[in-house]
Design an enzyme around this catalytic site. Structure first.
Site, PDB file in Angstrom:
ATOM      1  N   HIS A 159      -1.677   1.056  -7.605  1.00 38.26           N
ATOM      2  CA  HIS A 159      -2.665   0.404  -6.463  1.00 38.26           C
ATOM      3  C   HIS A 159      -3.330   1.298  -5.547  1.00 38.26           C
ATOM      4  CE1 HIS A 159       0.620  -2.702  -6.732  1.00 38.26           C
ATOM      5  NE2 HIS A 159      -0.350  -3.749  -6.167  1.00 38.26           N
ATOM      6  N   LYS A 163      -2.096   1.558   0.008  1.00 36.14           N
ATOM      7  CA  LYS A 163      -0.668   0.835   0.103  1.00 36.14           C
ATOM      8  C   LYS A 163       0.341   1.740   0.594  1.00 36.14           C
ATOM      9  CE  LYS A 163       2.053  -1.990  -2.933  1.00 36.14           C
ATOM     10  NZ  LYS A 163       2.150  -3.082  -1.993  1.00 36.14           N
TER      11      LYS A 163
END
Length: 273
Positions: A159, A163
């Protein structure tokens, strides 16, 4: 202007996901954007939600008070953080509002609060609202039943740098799908980190690896590896709009539900496959 079947409120309206949800709500047939929320003190308060999301004037002003907009929505959509979501959950439970929850990172107490609230209101709670990811979860169950007892199983997820939780909720959902298919509890077989001298891989475990870099929207791979061959099942998201559309689809699906806890596979009817 299409006729609304459901009115939605969007939490975290100024965030990356919040703006995508506003765009999706304004575009989707049968959905009306009823309210948009931001935290107290945000510089975005008072902004037009549609203009904030880059899709033109919506007539909905970004506010910080759920109480002020309680009559403007039927379903609350929340992709924020656990502490904020639980506050919103208590409000929705008190006022009989449905919820679509895409927030990840809940501890056991938070998950229990969601289960208890679902006895009174309807909730779709999912780690990932992408249609493709939920099809993948079904495929993982089938692969695990065929290959899981003799394969080394690893889950790799990547990600963007912003995040804040790891492994991702989707990676954990993948692990739970695989473990469940093998009649195991993920808590008993998950390996979340490896460092230094680890010894040989323990049979029957499910390993997790995490990447955080750049602007990666979301990539997930489950590997079933044996001697001489391996099978990899991968999903790659290129736009958050896939999650936003899934969340709005879930809100529409909730319109006939009075209470209960559901996930995206219920919305898509995948459990009958």
């Amino acid at each position: 202007m299409h006729e609304a079947q459901i009115r939605v409120a969007i939490a975290g309206a100024g965030g990356r996901m919040g703006r995508q949800l506003i765009q999706a709500a304004m575009a989707m047939e049968g959905v009306q954007l009823g309210a948009a929320l931001e935290r107290e003190g945000s510089s975005l308060l008072g902004s037009d939600a549609g203009e904030l999301a880059g899709v033109g004037k919506s007539g909905v002003t970004v506010q910080s008070s759920l109480e002020a907009v309680k009559d403007d929505f039927d379903v609350f959509i929340d992709f924020t953080r656990p502490e904020g979501t639980l506050t919103h959950l208590a409000f929705c439970r008190q006022h009989g509002k449905g919820m679509v929850i895409g927030t990840t990172g809940f501890d056991d107490a938070g998950k229990q609060a969601i289960r208890e609230a679902s006895q009174e209101i309807a909730i779709v709670f999912a780690a990932n609202f992408s249609v493709g990811v939920n099809v993948m979860l079904k495929l993982l169950e089938k692969a695990a039943k065929v290959m899981g007892d003799y394969s080394d199983i690893e889950i790799i997820e990547a990600h963007h740098r912003h995040k804040v939780d790891a492994p991702s909720g989707t990676a954990l959902a993948m692990g739970e799908a695989i473990a469940g298919a093998l009649d195991k509890d993920l808590k008993d077989c998950a390996v979340y980190s490896r460092e230094g001298y680890t010894g040989e891989r323990v049979a029957g475990t499910i390993g997790f690896a995490t990447v955080r870099a750049g602007d990666i929207v979301g990539e997930h791979t489950a590997m079933f590896a044996d001697i001489g061959e391996r099978v990899e099942i991968t999903h790659k998201a290129s736009s958050r709009m896939t999650f936003a559309n899934g969340a709005l689809r879930s809100a529409l699906w909730l319109k006939t539900k009075k209470n209960g806890l559901f996930d995206m596979r219920d919305v898509l009817g995948l459990d009958v496959l």
